[in-house]
Write an enzyme that holds these catalytic residues in place. Sequence first.
Site, PDB file in Angstrom:
ATOM      1  N   ASN A  61       1.173  -1.174  -0.089  1.00 17.34           N
ATOM      2  CA  ASN A  61      -0.034   0.360   0.551  1.00 17.34           C
ATOM      3  C   ASN A  61       1.543   1.507   0.167  1.00 17.34           C
ATOM      4  O   ASN A  61       1.815   1.328   1.090  1.00 17.34           O
ATOM      5  CB  ASN A  61      -1.036   0.513   1.454  1.00 17.34           C
ATOM      6  CG  ASN A  61      -1.650   1.692   1.387  1.00 17.34           C
ATOM      7  OD1 ASN A  61      -1.414   2.024   0.653  1.00 17.34           O
ATOM      8  ND2 ASN A  61      -2.644   1.635   2.096  1.00 17.34           N
ATOM      9  N   ARG A 101       0.357   4.469   0.551  1.00 16.07           N
ATOM     10  CA  ARG A 101      -0.116   4.774   0.965  1.00 16.07           C
ATOM     11  C   ARG A 101       0.791   4.838   2.740  1.00 16.07           C
ATOM     12  O   ARG A 101       0.479   6.004   3.215  1.00 16.07           O
ATOM     13  CB  ARG A 101      -1.910   5.211   1.244  1.00 16.07           C
ATOM     14  CG  ARG A 101      -1.719   6.117   0.297  1.00 16.07           C
ATOM     15  CD  ARG A 101      -3.411   6.395  -0.020  1.00 16.07           C
ATOM     16  NE  ARG A 101      -4.258   6.772   1.419  1.00 16.07           N
ATOM     17  CZ  ARG A 101      -5.679   6.510   1.370  1.00 16.07           C
ATOM     18  NH1 ARG A 101      -5.637   5.977   0.495  1.00 16.07           N
ATOM     19  NH2 ARG A 101      -5.491   6.583   2.728  1.00 16.07           N
ATOM     20  N   CYS A 102       1.154   3.713   2.834  1.00 13.84           N
ATOM     21  CA  CYS A 102       1.655   3.294   3.991  1.00 13.84           C
ATOM     22  C   CYS A 102       2.748   3.677   4.291  1.00 13.84           C
ATOM     23  O   CYS A 102       3.828   2.934   2.736  1.00 13.84           O
ATOM     24  CB  CYS A 102       0.869   1.881   4.354  1.00 13.84           C
ATOM     25  SG  CYS A 102       1.618   1.050   6.058  1.00 13.84           S
ATOM     26  N   SER A 103       3.548   4.046   5.577  1.00 17.69           N
ATOM     27  CA  SER A 103       5.023   4.188   5.573  1.00 17.69           C
ATOM     28  C   SER A 103       5.495   3.201   5.870  1.00 17.69           C
ATOM     29  O   SER A 103       6.797   2.874   5.815  1.00 17.69           O
ATOM     30  CB  SER A 103       5.274   5.195   7.039  1.00 17.69           C
ATOM     31  OG  SER A 103       5.039   4.069   8.433  1.00 17.69           O
TER      32      SER A 103
END
Length: 108
Positions: free
Chosen positions: A8, A10-12
């Site tokens: 993902n 958007r996930c750090s």
Amino acid sequence: MAVEIWHNPRCSKSRQAMTYLEEKGITPEVRLYLKDRPSREEIREMLDALDLPATALLRKEGAALKTEVESVIINAMAADSSLIERPVIRNGSRAVIGRPTEKIDEIL
């Protein structure tokens, strides 16, 4: 089999895992699992590679399911892939949840 990551962007933590793999010279096969949802069978296969119960792959947000019944959890994750913990990295028949990132070394 190539290294695969359920990613993902958007996930750090997921981005950190991608960077970690790239720093090791590995270009993984990327599955954007929120867009390309894994089937129940694929989730089951990943759980087998992880050697973990379905509850371990369920994000904390999925705790509202209030069940430990594998089939219920797998069905929920197949219906809503945002319930799947990330990142998940597989290398052949073994996989890890890449938290912390160094955990990835266990399968490389």
